[in-house]
Design an enzyme around this catalytic site. Structure first.
Site, PDB file in Angstrom:
ATOM      1  N   SER A 127       0.833  -1.198   0.000  1.00 55.64           N
ATOM      2  CA  SER A 127       0.000   0.000   0.000  1.00 55.64           C
ATOM      3  C   SER A 127       0.872   1.254   0.000  1.00 55.64           C
ATOM      4  O   SER A 127       1.968   1.261   0.575  1.00 55.64           O
ATOM      5  CB  SER A 127      -0.868  -0.027   1.259  1.00 55.64           C
ATOM      6  OG  SER A 127      -1.499   1.222   1.460  1.00 55.64           O
ATOM      7  N   TYR A 152      -2.302  -1.206  11.070  1.00 58.47           N
ATOM      8  CA  TYR A 152      -2.517  -1.753   9.720  1.00 58.47           C
ATOM      9  C   TYR A 152      -1.358  -1.374   8.798  1.00 58.47           C
ATOM     10  O   TYR A 152      -0.758  -2.228   8.140  1.00 58.47           O
ATOM     11  CB  TYR A 152      -3.836  -1.239   9.115  1.00 58.47           C
ATOM     12  CG  TYR A 152      -3.898  -1.480   7.630  1.00 58.47           C
ATOM     13  CD1 TYR A 152      -4.104  -2.762   7.123  1.00 58.47           C
ATOM     14  CD2 TYR A 152      -3.681  -0.439   6.705  1.00 58.47           C
ATOM     15  CE1 TYR A 152      -4.109  -2.990   5.753  1.00 58.47           C
ATOM     16  CE2 TYR A 152      -3.681  -0.663   5.347  1.00 58.47           C
ATOM     17  CZ  TYR A 152      -3.901  -1.937   4.870  1.00 58.47           C
ATOM     18  OH  TYR A 152      -3.884  -2.176   3.513  1.00 58.47           O
ATOM     19  N   LYS A 156       1.879  -3.669   6.702  1.00 55.55           N
ATOM     20  CA  LYS A 156       2.339  -3.658   5.304  1.00 55.55           C
ATOM     21  C   LYS A 156       3.855  -3.443   5.248  1.00 55.55           C
ATOM     22  O   LYS A 156       4.554  -4.099   4.471  1.00 55.55           O
ATOM     23  CB  LYS A 156       1.607  -2.576   4.512  1.00 55.55           C
ATOM     24  CG  LYS A 156       0.122  -2.860   4.306  1.00 55.55           C
ATOM     25  CD  LYS A 156      -0.111  -4.129   3.509  1.00 55.55           C
ATOM     26  CE  LYS A 156      -1.561  -4.550   3.462  1.00 55.55           C
ATOM     27  NZ  LYS A 156      -1.782  -5.915   2.962  1.00 55.55           N
TER      28      LYS A 156
HETATM   29  P1  NAD Z   1     -11.042  -7.291   1.299  1.00 55.05           P
HETATM   30  O1  NAD Z   1     -11.266  -7.291   2.767  1.00 55.05           O
HETATM   31  O2  NAD Z   1     -12.204  -7.017   0.405  1.00 55.05           O
HETATM   32  O3  NAD Z   1     -10.393  -8.667   0.853  1.00 55.05           O
HETATM   33  C1  NAD Z   1      -9.535  -9.426   1.685  1.00 55.05           C
HETATM   34  C2  NAD Z   1     -10.074 -10.850   1.709  1.00 55.05           C
HETATM   35  O4  NAD Z   1      -9.202 -11.646   2.502  1.00 55.05           O
HETATM   36  C3  NAD Z   1     -11.473 -10.955   2.323  1.00 55.05           C
HETATM   37  O5  NAD Z   1     -12.302 -11.698   1.437  1.00 55.05           O
HETATM   38  C4  NAD Z   1     -11.250 -11.698   3.641  1.00 55.05           C
HETATM   39  O6  NAD Z   1     -12.353 -12.529   3.948  1.00 55.05           O
HETATM   40  C5  NAD Z   1      -9.978 -12.482   3.353  1.00 55.05           C
HETATM   41  N1  NAD Z   1      -9.120 -12.754   4.517  1.00 55.05           N
HETATM   42  C6  NAD Z   1      -8.666 -11.860   5.430  1.00 55.05           C
HETATM   43  N2  NAD Z   1      -7.856 -12.490   6.320  1.00 55.05           N
HETATM   44  C7  NAD Z   1      -7.800 -13.802   5.940  1.00 55.05           C
HETATM   45  C8  NAD Z   1      -7.120 -14.961   6.439  1.00 55.05           C
HETATM   46  N3  NAD Z   1      -6.346 -14.898   7.517  1.00 55.05           N
HETATM   47  N4  NAD Z   1      -7.293 -16.132   5.796  1.00 55.05           N
HETATM   48  C9  NAD Z   1      -8.089 -16.212   4.695  1.00 55.05           C
HETATM   49  N5  NAD Z   1      -8.748 -15.166   4.189  1.00 55.05           N
HETATM   50  C10 NAD Z   1      -8.602 -13.969   4.803  1.00 55.05           C
HETATM   51  O7  NAD Z   1      -9.849  -6.250   1.010  1.00 55.05           O
HETATM   52  P2  NAD Z   1      -9.342  -5.640  -0.370  1.00 55.05           P
HETATM   53  O8  NAD Z   1      -9.722  -4.206  -0.400  1.00 55.05           O
HETATM   54  O9  NAD Z   1      -9.698  -6.527  -1.493  1.00 55.05           O
HETATM   55  O10 NAD Z   1      -7.776  -5.670  -0.108  1.00 55.05           O
HETATM   56  C11 NAD Z   1      -6.976  -6.748  -0.558  1.00 55.05           C
HETATM   57  C12 NAD Z   1      -5.550  -6.509  -0.125  1.00 55.05           C
HETATM   58  O11 NAD Z   1      -5.095  -5.276  -0.659  1.00 55.05           O
HETATM   59  C13 NAD Z   1      -5.348  -6.423   1.387  1.00 55.05           C
HETATM   60  O12 NAD Z   1      -4.115  -7.022   1.703  1.00 55.05           O
HETATM   61  C14 NAD Z   1      -5.294  -4.925   1.631  1.00 55.05           C
HETATM   62  O13 NAD Z   1      -4.552  -4.634   2.785  1.00 55.05           O
HETATM   63  C15 NAD Z   1      -4.575  -4.461   0.382  1.00 55.05           C
HETATM   64  N6  NAD Z   1      -4.825  -3.053   0.046  1.00 55.05           N
HETATM   65  C16 NAD Z   1      -6.106  -2.615  -0.077  1.00 55.05           C
HETATM   66  C17 NAD Z   1      -6.345  -1.284  -0.372  1.00 55.05           C
HETATM   67  C18 NAD Z   1      -7.756  -0.754  -0.460  1.00 55.05           C
HETATM   68  O14 NAD Z   1      -7.941   0.459  -0.345  1.00 55.05           O
HETATM   69  N7  NAD Z   1      -8.762  -1.591  -0.656  1.00 55.05           N
HETATM   70  C19 NAD Z   1      -5.268  -0.410  -0.586  1.00 55.05           C
HETATM   71  C20 NAD Z   1      -3.965  -0.905  -0.475  1.00 55.05           C
HETATM   72  C21 NAD Z   1      -3.759  -2.239  -0.158  1.00 55.05           C
HETATM   73  C1  WQD Z   2      -9.663   9.352   0.828  1.00 57.38           C
HETATM   74  C2  WQD Z   2      -9.862  10.835   1.103  1.00 57.38           C
HETATM   75  C3  WQD Z   2     -10.344  11.352   3.405  1.00 57.38           C
HETATM   76  C4  WQD Z   2     -14.228   9.423   3.668  1.00 57.38           C
HETATM   77  C5  WQD Z   2      -7.049   4.462   3.193  1.00 57.38           C
HETATM   78  C6  WQD Z   2      -5.960   3.781   3.967  1.00 57.38           C
HETATM   79  C7  WQD Z   2      -4.854   3.381   3.042  1.00 57.38           C
HETATM   80  C8  WQD Z   2      -5.389   2.564   1.877  1.00 57.38           C
HETATM   81  C9  WQD Z   2      -6.570   3.184   1.226  1.00 57.38           C
HETATM   82  C10 WQD Z   2      -5.062   0.243   2.327  1.00 57.38           C
HETATM   83  C11 WQD Z   2      -9.201  11.313   2.394  1.00 57.38           C
HETATM   84  C12 WQD Z   2     -11.515  11.707   2.512  1.00 57.38           C
HETATM   85  C13 WQD Z   2     -13.006   9.902   3.222  1.00 57.38           C
HETATM   86  C14 WQD Z   2     -15.274  10.347   3.921  1.00 57.38           C
HETATM   87  C15 WQD Z   2     -13.824  12.140   3.239  1.00 57.38           C
HETATM   88  N1  WQD Z   2      -5.797   1.271   2.251  1.00 57.38           N
HETATM   89  N2  WQD Z   2     -12.814  11.226   3.006  1.00 57.38           N
HETATM   90  N3  WQD Z   2     -15.025  11.678   3.682  1.00 57.38           N
HETATM   91  O1  WQD Z   2      -7.424   7.573   3.773  1.00 57.38           O
HETATM   92  O2  WQD Z   2      -6.409   7.764   1.457  1.00 57.38           O
HETATM   93  O3  WQD Z   2      -6.485   5.591   2.550  1.00 57.38           O
HETATM   94  O4  WQD Z   2      -7.538   3.560   2.205  1.00 57.38           O
HETATM   95  O5  WQD Z   2      -3.883   0.125   2.292  1.00 57.38           O
HETATM   96  O6  WQD Z   2      -3.952   2.654   3.805  1.00 57.38           O
HETATM   97  O7  WQD Z   2      -5.473   4.690   4.935  1.00 57.38           O
HETATM   98  O8  WQD Z   2      -8.586   6.584   1.736  1.00 57.38           O
HETATM   99  O9  WQD Z   2     -10.918   6.513   0.957  1.00 57.38           O
HETATM  100  O10 WQD Z   2     -10.464   6.657   3.445  1.00 57.38           O
HETATM  101  O11 WQD Z   2     -10.004   8.641   2.012  1.00 57.38           O
HETATM  102  O12 WQD Z   2     -13.662  13.348   3.048  1.00 57.38           O
HETATM  103  O13 WQD Z   2     -16.387  10.003   4.352  1.00 57.38           O
HETATM  104  O14 WQD Z   2     -11.270  11.062   1.279  1.00 57.38           O
HETATM  105  O15 WQD Z   2     -10.193  12.308   4.408  1.00 57.38           O
HETATM  106  O16 WQD Z   2      -8.716  12.614   2.168  1.00 57.38           O
HETATM  107  P1  WQD Z   2      -7.198   6.996   2.444  1.00 57.38           P
HETATM  108  P2  WQD Z   2     -10.070   7.033   2.070  1.00 57.38           P
END
Ligand code: NAD
Ligand code: WQD
Length: 342
Positions: A127, A152, A156
């Site tokens: 991330s 969290y 990462k």
């Molecule tokens: P998500 O929660 O939709 O998907 C994760 C899946 O993993 C879920 O279906 C959950 O049931 C499963 N899971 C969690 N822990 C588990 C375990 N111990 N064993 C088996 N299954 C398990 O999340 P997502 O948004 O699809 O994110 C996927 C990956 O990408 C995560 O590692 C997240 O940290 C990373 N990521 C997400 C974002 C974002 O904004 N969505 C941004 C950066 C990184």
């Molecule tokens: C985006 C912008 C908020 C909600 C998070 C995690 C990051 C990554 C992605 C996994 C910000 C603003 C939000 C609302 C708002 N995940 N906002 N009103 O904070 O960039 O990142 O998700 O790795 O680790 O920290 O994403 O979608 O929460 O926010 O104004 O109701 O929208 O303040 O500026 P963020 P977000």
């Protein structure tokens, strides 16, 4: 028997879209998910899109014995895409040990089983949170990481370090960490998308739920940042584009194209968009009269970040293609489908 790609967390938001792209590219996929943050119906919808239902096993990857048994049952796994993790920033502050256990132990189990079972390749979900608030924008892969703002985020950073250190002494193991910026949107069929449990913490699900009438009003967290319109800036990447980056990363590994056995890449669009710009684009694209109000800043938020994607795009031969307009339209189509709105 054909080689298979293990997709952990394949029933989740990004995982499900990636399963679709892998199957479209001809890969055989095995999904492992404990459904702690997703539902089994997602697999039916993947099957509707691709005409193929991935093989599925439900268990917790933090369980060492179950993970070991899985690899005995599936000896043809060639590579892993590891999405499975807990991802809610706020919850991680309340439940740090649950986050450390789930996210770190799952990766440790997989790395150990890779070695025991001669699985050579892994793509890992990292991330942009590892950069914190960078001193210089946009961020390249050379931009230094900053101390994590949450447990969290720390998982990462630690997972990246774990892969780097493991790869350093295990030359047969190859890992690529993809540092996602802000994934948004849904599949163009509106059959899969992001389905947060409870009140959404992320911006776009909150926008679409407000548009659908589930939330009364969107709160914009702060308009006094040092940005052109005062609202915070992010790099919003379409989830299908992001999923395709995983397919090219897997192909890079399978074709032996890595420059070293641990690599990491920024995966974003290269464009920064403010919260207000995103909201106005959503209103323009959907025609919905979205109710919003500006409130104070959210604790822990950074002011602005977007990616320099030059290195990743050149190395992977990938780039984000979808516009933010079509991405927000896809998020709205998905929300309407889930809520039964015409
Ligand atoms: P998500 O929660 O939709 O998907 C994760 C899946 O993993 C879920 O279906 C959950 O049931 C499963 N899971 C969690 N822990 C588990 C375990 N111990 N064993 C088996 N299954 C398990 O999340 P997502 O948004 O699809 O994110 C996927 C990956 O990408 C995560 O590692 C997240 O940290 C990373 N990521 C997400 C974002 C974002 O904004 N969505 C941004 C950066 C990184
Ligand atoms: C985006 C912008 C908020 C909600 C998070 C995690 C990051 C990554 C992605 C996994 C910000 C603003 C939000 C609302 C708002 N995940 N906002 N009103 O904070 O960039 O990142 O998700 O790795 O680790 O920290 O994403 O979608 O929460 O926010 O104004 O109701 O929208 O303040 O500026 P963020 P977000």
């Amino acid at each position: 028997m054909a080689k298979q790609i293990l997709v952990t967390g394949g029933a989740g938001y990004i995982g499900s879209h990636t399963v679709v792209e892998l199957q479209n590219a001809g890969f055989d996929v095995v999904v492992v998910d404990d459904l702690s943050n997703s539902s089994i119906e997602v697999l039916d919808n993947i099957a509707k899109i691709t005409d193929k239902r991935p093989v599925f096993e439900q268990f917790n990857l933090a369980d060492r014995n179950l993970t070991a048994s899985f690899f005995k049952k599936y000896p043809n796994i060639e590579a892993i895409i590891h999405f499975a993790a807990f991802k809610a920033v706020g919850e991680s502050v309340q439940k740090p040990l649950e986050y450390y256990r789930n996210n770190l132990v799952s990766l440790m189990n997989l790395l150990e089983e890779m070695k025991s079972n001669d699985v050579k390749h892994m793509v890992f979900s990292s991330s942009c949170t590892v950069y914190g608030q960078p001193d210089v924008l946009p961020v390249t892969e050379q931009t230094p990481r900053k101390p994590a703002e949450s447990p969290y985020g720390n998982t990462k950073a630690i997972c990246e370090d774990m892969m780097r250190d493991y790869c350093a002494t295990n030359s047969s193991i190859n890992c690529i960490a993809l540092r996602y910026f802000n994934p948004i949107g849904a599949h163009p069929t509106a059959l899969i998308g992001e389905l947060p449990v409870g009140v959404p913490g992320n911006l776009v699900p909150f926008v679409t739920q407000t548009a659908a009438g589930i939330r009364e009003v969107l709160s914009i967290f702060g308009d006094d940042y040092d940005t052109p319109d005062g609202t915070a800036i992010r790099d919003y990447i379409n989830v299908v584009d992001l999923s395709k980056a995983h397919v090219v990363a897997i192909e890079r590994l399978l074709n032996g194209k890595q420059k070293s056995n641990y690599e990491f890449f920024n995966i974003g669009t290269g464009n920064g968009l403010s919260v207000m710009e995103l909201v106005q684009t959503f209103i323009k694209v959907t025609g919905v009269n979205l109710k919003y109000k500006v409130v104070g800043r959210r604790a822990g938020d950074i002011e602005k970040i977007w990616a320099d994607t030059t290195y990743g795009c050149n190395e992977l031969g990938w780039k984000a293609e979808k516009t933010v307009e079509e991405t927000l339209a896809s998020a709205w189509a998905w929300e309407k489908n889930v809520r039964g709105i015409k």
